[in-house]
Scaffold this motif. Structure first.
Motif, mmCIF file in Angstrom:
data_model
loop_
_atom_site.group_PDB
_atom_site.id
_atom_site.type_symbol
_atom_site.label_atom_id
_atom_site.label_comp_id
_atom_site.label_asym_id
_atom_site.label_seq_id
_atom_site.Cartn_x
_atom_site.Cartn_y
_atom_site.Cartn_z
ATOM 1 N N GLY A 285 0.833 -1.196 0.000
ATOM 2 C CA GLY A 285 0.000 0.000 0.000
ATOM 3 C C GLY A 285 0.867 1.244 0.000
ATOM 4 N N VAL A 286 0.762 2.054 1.058
ATOM 5 C CA VAL A 286 1.517 3.299 1.124
ATOM 6 C C VAL A 286 2.982 3.052 1.477
ATOM 7 C CG1 VAL A 286 -0.502 4.667 1.708
ATOM 8 C CG2 VAL A 286 0.842 3.624 3.528
ATOM 9 N N ARG A 287 3.843 3.950 1.011
ATOM 10 C CA ARG A 287 5.272 3.914 1.358
ATOM 11 C C ARG A 287 5.625 5.012 2.350
ATOM 12 N NH1 ARG A 287 8.244 5.177 -3.646
ATOM 13 N NH2 ARG A 287 10.075 4.705 -2.379
ATOM 14 N N GLY A 288 4.770 6.034 2.437
ATOM 15 C CA GLY A 288 5.005 7.132 3.354
ATOM 16 C C GLY A 288 3.715 7.591 3.980
ATOM 17 N N VAL A 289 3.746 7.880 5.287
ATOM 18 C CA VAL A 289 2.540 8.270 6.006
ATOM 19 C C VAL A 289 2.850 9.481 6.879
ATOM 20 C CG1 VAL A 289 0.854 7.596 7.766
ATOM 21 C CG2 VAL A 289 1.570 5.950 6.025
ATOM 22 N N VAL A 290 1.952 10.457 6.837
ATOM 23 C CA VAL A 290 2.021 11.577 7.761
ATOM 24 C C VAL A 290 1.036 11.280 8.881
ATOM 25 C CG1 VAL A 290 1.659 14.041 8.085
ATOM 26 C CG2 VAL A 290 2.649 13.197 5.947
ATOM 27 N N LEU A 291 1.579 11.082 10.088
ATOM 28 C CA LEU A 291 0.768 10.748 11.253
ATOM 29 C C LEU A 291 0.468 12.025 12.023
ATOM 30 C CD1 LEU A 291 -0.437 8.513 13.133
ATOM 31 C CD2 LEU A 291 1.774 8.551 14.338
ATOM 32 N N GLU A 292 -0.790 12.405 12.096
ATOM 33 C CA GLU A 292 -1.197 13.588 12.849
ATOM 34 C C GLU A 292 -1.503 13.158 14.283
ATOM 35 O OE1 GLU A 292 -3.215 16.539 9.620
ATOM 36 O OE2 GLU A 292 -4.491 14.923 10.368
ATOM 37 N N SER A 293 -0.599 13.497 15.196
ATOM 38 C CA SER A 293 -0.706 13.048 16.589
ATOM 39 C C SER A 293 -1.178 14.185 17.482
ATOM 40 C CB SER A 293 0.653 12.524 17.061
ATOM 41 O OG SER A 293 1.626 13.560 17.002
ATOM 42 N N TYR A 294 -1.286 13.897 18.768
ATOM 43 C CA TYR A 294 -1.756 14.890 19.727
ATOM 44 C C TYR A 294 -0.610 15.784 20.203
ATOM 45 C CZ TYR A 294 -5.361 11.227 20.152
ATOM 46 O OH TYR A 294 -6.309 10.272 19.907
ATOM 47 N N GLY A 295 -0.942 17.029 20.515
ATOM 48 C CA GLY A 295 -0.011 17.920 21.220
ATOM 49 C C GLY A 295 1.371 17.974 20.626
ATOM 50 N N ALA A 296 2.373 17.673 21.453
ATOM 51 C CA ALA A 296 3.773 17.757 21.048
ATOM 52 C C ALA A 296 4.269 16.456 20.430
ATOM 53 C CB ALA A 296 4.646 18.123 22.238
ATOM 54 N N GLY A 297 3.357 15.671 19.839
ATOM 55 C CA GLY A 297 3.752 14.441 19.166
ATOM 56 C C GLY A 297 3.399 13.194 19.936
ATOM 57 N N ASN A 298 2.306 13.207 20.665
ATOM 58 C CA ASN A 298 1.950 12.105 21.548
ATOM 59 C C ASN A 298 0.874 11.215 20.935
ATOM 60 O OD1 ASN A 298 3.664 13.265 23.583
ATOM 61 N ND2 ASN A 298 2.026 14.736 23.996
ATOM 62 N N ALA A 299 0.840 9.963 21.419
ATOM 63 C CA ALA A 299 -0.129 8.979 20.957
ATOM 64 C C ALA A 299 -0.315 7.942 22.046
ATOM 65 C CB ALA A 299 0.359 8.319 19.663
ATOM 66 N N PRO A 300 -1.403 7.180 22.014
ATOM 67 C CA PRO A 300 -1.585 6.110 23.007
ATOM 68 C C PRO A 300 -0.437 5.106 22.941
ATOM 69 C CG PRO A 300 -3.618 6.488 21.787
ATOM 70 C CD PRO A 300 -2.558 7.273 21.101
ATOM 71 N N ARG A 301 -0.063 4.566 24.085
ATOM 72 C CA ARG A 301 1.051 3.614 24.139
ATOM 73 C C ARG A 301 0.570 2.159 24.132
ATOM 74 N NH1 ARG A 301 4.499 5.071 29.187
ATOM 75 N NH2 ARG A 301 2.474 5.793 29.953
ATOM 76 N N ARG A 302 -0.639 1.919 23.653
ATOM 77 C CA ARG A 302 -1.138 0.553 23.612
ATOM 78 C C ARG A 302 -0.283 -0.280 22.662
ATOM 79 N NH1 ARG A 302 -6.059 3.044 22.499
ATOM 80 N NH2 ARG A 302 -6.324 1.790 20.609
ATOM 81 N N GLU A 303 0.061 -1.475 23.070
ATOM 82 C CA GLU A 303 0.972 -2.317 22.300
ATOM 83 C C GLU A 303 0.409 -2.653 20.926
ATOM 84 O OE1 GLU A 303 4.145 -4.241 20.903
ATOM 85 O OE2 GLU A 303 4.029 -2.952 22.681
#
Length: 631
Positions: A285-303
């Motif tokens: 599928g994609v080779r590059g992804v822009v991940l729009e995260s929260y705040g200063a670059g945060n995301a849930p730490r769920r495994e």
């Protein structure tokens, strides 16, 4: 045509509101010929009086044709024998377009411009990467014949297009706008100022193209640049923030003509599952992804989420982390949640916008010679001023320790220089005054008695006034004074070997404001003077620090013209240096017969330097023009 007081600008009309008409059935849409009619109708009244709809415009156009008055839409092109026609290179060969000439602006020039309307006009919401490549290619075809370019473009995807073209055009010197009220401002910027960047012009503000976002669909302030102020503003005066302008690199202009379409954006939201992320990041599928995260670059730490990201990065998918916030940047080291993303191979995008991160990914992934690891490295580095580099460790240095070798000089200038008086007999402004007692003895400690400017900004103003003169003098001297001044100002060299990096200086006198400041009554820059003095070593020094090869004096000549007039090894060396940095002779120099006349003279002496400067084909054309003028 007065070459020294005219600048040439080409408008590329791709579509957008400025050339739209209302259809009775389908609403507003770009209409062929209508934009050119606005600007090329001599009276101006008939087209605007009949522009309420497609039907009304077509009726007016037909009436113009039947009455024997050819409308601009019908006329389309000009004859190549028209002295005011402008030659434009297209994919189907050269065409000649009618030109318009603005009144003389306060900056001293008139702007001659033509409108090249694309055959298939598009609404900006339907723009594709192939359209960006076409725009870049058209600019490359016509780069040597114009002083600036304006791309007329709809606002919906303008920020995407500006970001994409900032990477496709190397080096950069183009301009964007989408409102008739801003056209004059666009022309002023494009015709008068050498700002080697892709700019987005809207509501009298010039933003760096890859820093702007569309913030409103209704407000006049539709575009904002939240993490970098405007590079220029147009009002009663034009204010350019030269300290923020990128320095031109010592390389020729070229257009990169491919983009990867295997890129996408993924916006995090509370409750997003690993299954959703895996489906989005599926193999092939994609080779590059822009991940729009929260705040200063945060995301849930769920495994389940982290493992989905890890699997993708391990098979070569490049994921860039940007913030969902309008203001601020991704700082992966601040919070543990941000560090977790970095550990699975996601690279921080700093303060890049989503539009810019997408364009940058598409640009880098189109380069087949780059590995995913190299792409990740380049994503985190500023290539076109698209992100603000952050020092890994906060540092502090006292401002009184900078420029120590110039301190005495500028202290004396403050004392001796002219000052502004508030009233007769009052204390001069910006003058240090020592308090004394009745006996005339100083009452302040000695450390406070030195004559320094009131603020560091005053000191910077003095340097800005004096340093161009000192550098211009040094440029024409055959010694190491120029290098000494460069070292004193701590101006780093631009690396000529890298096609993907752009270094900038944080110094308050960062180029191009300093090295490209006119230094003579003929508005010649230090680079002009180094060439006129036949000093290739100084030419190389100035080019390595960002001197522009495109600056022209009041006679309409760039440094390359004067370099070609020099015979022998020094002239040839300077021509090679300037050509390698992207210099070219202008169409105006050829049209006026200057190039051809000099080439004929050089040939009589067996010198082929003009062929080095322009190429054999251009020299032959220039000689034909000169013979028609002078023989």
């Amino acid at each position: 045509m007065a070459a020294e007081t005219e600048a040439r600008v080409l408008m590329l009309y791709t579509g957008g509101t400025i050339g739209m008409l209302k259809s009775e059935s389908s609403g507003f849409a770009p209409h062929p010929g209508f934009l050119a009619s606005k600007f090329h109708d001599p009276a101006g009244e008939s087209v605007f009086a009949n522009s309420s709809s497609v039907g009304a415009y077509n009726q007016w156009s037909a009436a113009q044709s039947s009455s024997g008055t050819s409308s601009p839409a019908a006329r389309g092109l000009s004859s190549e024998h028209d002295p005011h026609a402008i030659r434009v290179e297209t994919s189907d060969g050269p065409i000649h377009l009618p030109s318009l000439l603005t009144p003389r602006f306060a900056q001293g020039k008139r702007i001659r411009y033509a409108i090249y309307e694309y055959q298939q006009l598009i609404d900006s919401s339907e723009i594709e990467p192939s359209d960006w490549i076409r725009i870049a290619t058209d600019i490359e075809r016509n780069y040597q014949n114009f002083d600036g370019f304006i791309v007329l473009h709809g606002t919906d995807t303008l920020a995407f297009s500006a970001s994409a073209l900032s990477f496709l055009l190397i080096p950069l010197s183009e301009l964007f706008t989408d409102a008739v009220d801003n056209l004059l401002g666009s022309l002023i910027i494009a015709g008068h100022y050498i700002i080697p960047e892709v700019l987005l012009f809207f509501d009298n503000s010039c933003f760096r193209g890859n820093r702007a976002v569309k913030a409103s669909s209704e407000d006049f302030h539709a575009f904002q640049s939240f993490n970098l102020p405007a590079l220029a503003t147009v009002g009663i005066d034009v204010e350019v923030a030269w300290q923020q302008v990128l320095r031109p690199g010592p390389r020729r202009f070229r257009a990169h003509k491919s983009l990867s379409s295997d890129v996408a954006t993924l916006r995090l939201f509370p409750g997003i599952t690993g299954r959703t992320i895996r489906a989005f990041l599926q193999p092939d599928g994609v080779r590059g992804v822009v991940l729009e995260s929260y705040g200063a670059g945060n995301a849930p730490r769920r495994e389940e989420l982290l493992s989905a990201f890890r699997e993708a990065t391990e098979r070569g998918v490049v994921i860039v982390n940007v913030t969902q916030c309008e203001i601020g940047a991704v700082s992966s080291e601040i919070y543990e949640t941000g560090r977790a993303l970095a550990k699975v191979g996601i690279v921080g995008g700093g303060d890049m916008t989503t539009e810019c991160a997408l364009a940058k990914l598409s640009y880098l992934l189109s380069k087949s010679d780059l590995t995913p690891a190299q792409v990740r490295t380049l994503i985190a580095q500023p290539l076109r001023g698209e992100l603000t580099p952050v020092a890994p460790v906060p540092t502090y240095s006292s401002p009184y320790d900078t420029d120590t070798r110039l301190r005495t000089l500028f202290s004396q200038l403050v004392e001796c220089g002219p000052t502004t008086h508030r009233a007769s007999g009052s204390t001069p402004a910006h003058r240090s005054v020592r308090n004394t007692n009745a006996d005339g003895d100083p009452t302040l400690p000695e450390e406070f008695g030195s004559a320094w400017p009131t603020t560091l900004a005053d000191e910077a103003c003095l340097k800005a006034a004096v340093m161009p003169y000192l550098i211009s003098q040094a440029a024409s001297r055959n010694d190491d004074l120029l290098e000494t001044l460069m070292a004193t100002l701590d101006v780093p060299e631009v690396q000529a070997t890298s096609g993907t990096t752009t270094s900038t200086s944080s110094h308050p006198l960062a180029l191009p404001a300093l090295l490209n400041e006119p230094a003579t009554v003929l508005l010649q820059t230090p680079l002009h003077l180094a060439v006129l003095a036949a000093l290739p070593q100084n030419v190389e020094r100035l080019l390595s620090r960002g001197s522009s090869v495109h600056a022209r004096d009041t006679l309409g000549h760039s440094p390359l013209f004067y370099a070609a007039k020099h015979a022998g090894e020094s002239g040839s060396a300077m021509v090679k240096l300037l050509r390698a940095a992207g210099a070219h002779l202008s169409e105006r120099e050829i049209e006026a017969g200057h190039v051809g006349l000099e080439a004929i003279r050089a040939e009589k002496n067996g010198d082929e330097i003009w062929v080095e400067a322009a190429g054999a084909e251009e020299v032959e054309r220039a000689k034909k023009v000169a013979r028609a003028f002078f023989f």
